[in-house]
Design an enzyme around this catalytic site. Structure first.
Site, PDB file in Angstrom:
ATOM      1  N   ALA A 102      83.881  67.571  74.850  1.00 41.49           N
ATOM      2  CA  ALA A 102      84.277  67.739  73.450  1.00 41.49           C
ATOM      3  C   ALA A 102      85.796  67.736  73.313  1.00 41.49           C
ATOM      4  CB  ALA A 102      83.690  69.033  72.892  1.00 41.49           C
ATOM      5  N   TYR A 103      86.461  68.419  74.236  1.00 46.57           N
ATOM      6  CA  TYR A 103      87.926  68.437  74.240  1.00 46.57           C
ATOM      7  C   TYR A 103      88.488  67.031  74.403  1.00 46.57           C
ATOM      8  CZ  TYR A 103      92.640  69.108  76.139  1.00 46.57           C
ATOM      9  OH  TYR A 103      93.994  69.007  76.383  1.00 46.57           O
ATOM     10  N   ALA A 104      87.990  66.298  75.410  1.00 50.53           N
ATOM     11  CA  ALA A 104      88.487  64.946  75.665  1.00 50.53           C
ATOM     12  C   ALA A 104      88.251  64.034  74.470  1.00 50.53           C
ATOM     13  CB  ALA A 104      87.823  64.378  76.919  1.00 50.53           C
TER      14      ALA A 104
ATOM     15  N   ASP B  55      96.300  64.058  75.782  1.00 51.62           N
ATOM     16  CA  ASP B  55      95.961  64.503  77.130  1.00 51.62           C
ATOM     17  C   ASP B  55      95.555  63.298  77.961  1.00 51.62           C
ATOM     18  OD1 ASP B  55      94.244  65.685  79.377  1.00 51.62           O
ATOM     19  OD2 ASP B  55      94.849  67.518  78.357  1.00 51.62           O
TER      20      ASP B  55
END
Length: 254
Positions: free
Chosen positions: A163-165, A151
């Site tokens: 957290a996603y990153a 991403d």
């Protein structure tokens, strides 16, 4: 599996039941590959893939038992042409509690840890485990690729999806490590998209704001990912690279 399917090169796509994964699976089927997809929930997309010859395997990659079952189901294929790690979950960070006490602090920590662990499990741990488990079949192919879908935020961070990153950044680092480990037998690369396609529920204001973030200011659609995948599959020389697919968003500065 039919004898005709056994003669085709096999490409595995995780998370192939919707959106980008579904589109790429359909297109790769049309190009003559035997496509294997994982999915968490049955959907019309999975039913359609099954009807057109894809091998669809239900698996929740937060579960080690499901990962083992997925690998065991792939044992029917002596060699794999590629594995494309597309399975993803987009969880926002939880709001912070306004006042910290011993009781609510522990609860908050547990909830934050659950989000962080879920993101790491699906985006970093599962690809790490699958790549290692499927290495013999990838090595058995004359040419093999591992492609990680990461991403744009992996390189710039995110204020609301930390957290996603972080999990996508971990996957990009695995790309670098694996490319060093597996060369020259297997090429390992990542594709890092920004906006690709909207959801039907996205309103006009959100769409306008999102489009303005990149220089190209368009919704490019899933075919951009497919073309990037084909580019990497057809290359004999590219490995250890993060292919930015962001419409020049990194240059769209204030």
């Amino acid at each position: 599996m039919t004898s005709k399917q056994q003669q085709k090169e096999v490409i595995v796509i995780t998370g192939g039941g919707q959106r980008v994964g579904l589109y790429c699976a359909n297109q790769l089927l049309q190009q003559g590959y035997q496509v294997v997809v994982s999915y968490r929930k049955h959907s019309p997309g999975i039913a359609a893939l099954y009807e057109t010859g894809a091998h669809c395997i239900k698996a929740d990659f937060t579960s080690l038992a499901d990962i083992a079952g997925f690998v065991e189901a792939l044992a029917v294929y002596p060699a794999l042409r590629a594995i494309i790690h597309n399975a993803s979950s987009w969880q926002a960070d939880l709001p912070l509690a306004p006042v910290a006490t011993t009781v609510n602090l522990l609860t908050q920590l547990e909830q934050d840890a659950a989000v962080f662990d879920a993101m790491q499990h699906i985006h970093a741990r599962a690809p790490y485990l699958l790549n290692r488990a499927l290495l013999p079949q990838l090595t058995a192919s004359n040419t093999a690729d591992i492609i990680h879908l990461t991403d744009f935020v992996a390189s710039v961070g995110s204020s609301k999806h930390q957290a996603y990153a972080a999990s996508k950044a971990a996957l990009e680092n695995l790309t670098l490590s694996l490319s060093r480990k597996l060369a020259p037998t297997i090429k390992v690369n990542a594709i890092a998209p920004a906006l690709l396609m909207f959801n039907e529920s996205d309103d006009a204001a959100y769409r306008e704001k999102a489009l303005a973030k990149s220089l190209m200011a368009i919704e490019p659609g899933p075919d951009e990912v497919l073309q990037s995948i084909l580019y990497l599959l057809n290359s004999r020389y590219i490995t250890g690279r993060i292919l930015a697919l962001d419409g020049g968003r990194h240059l769209n500065l204030p």
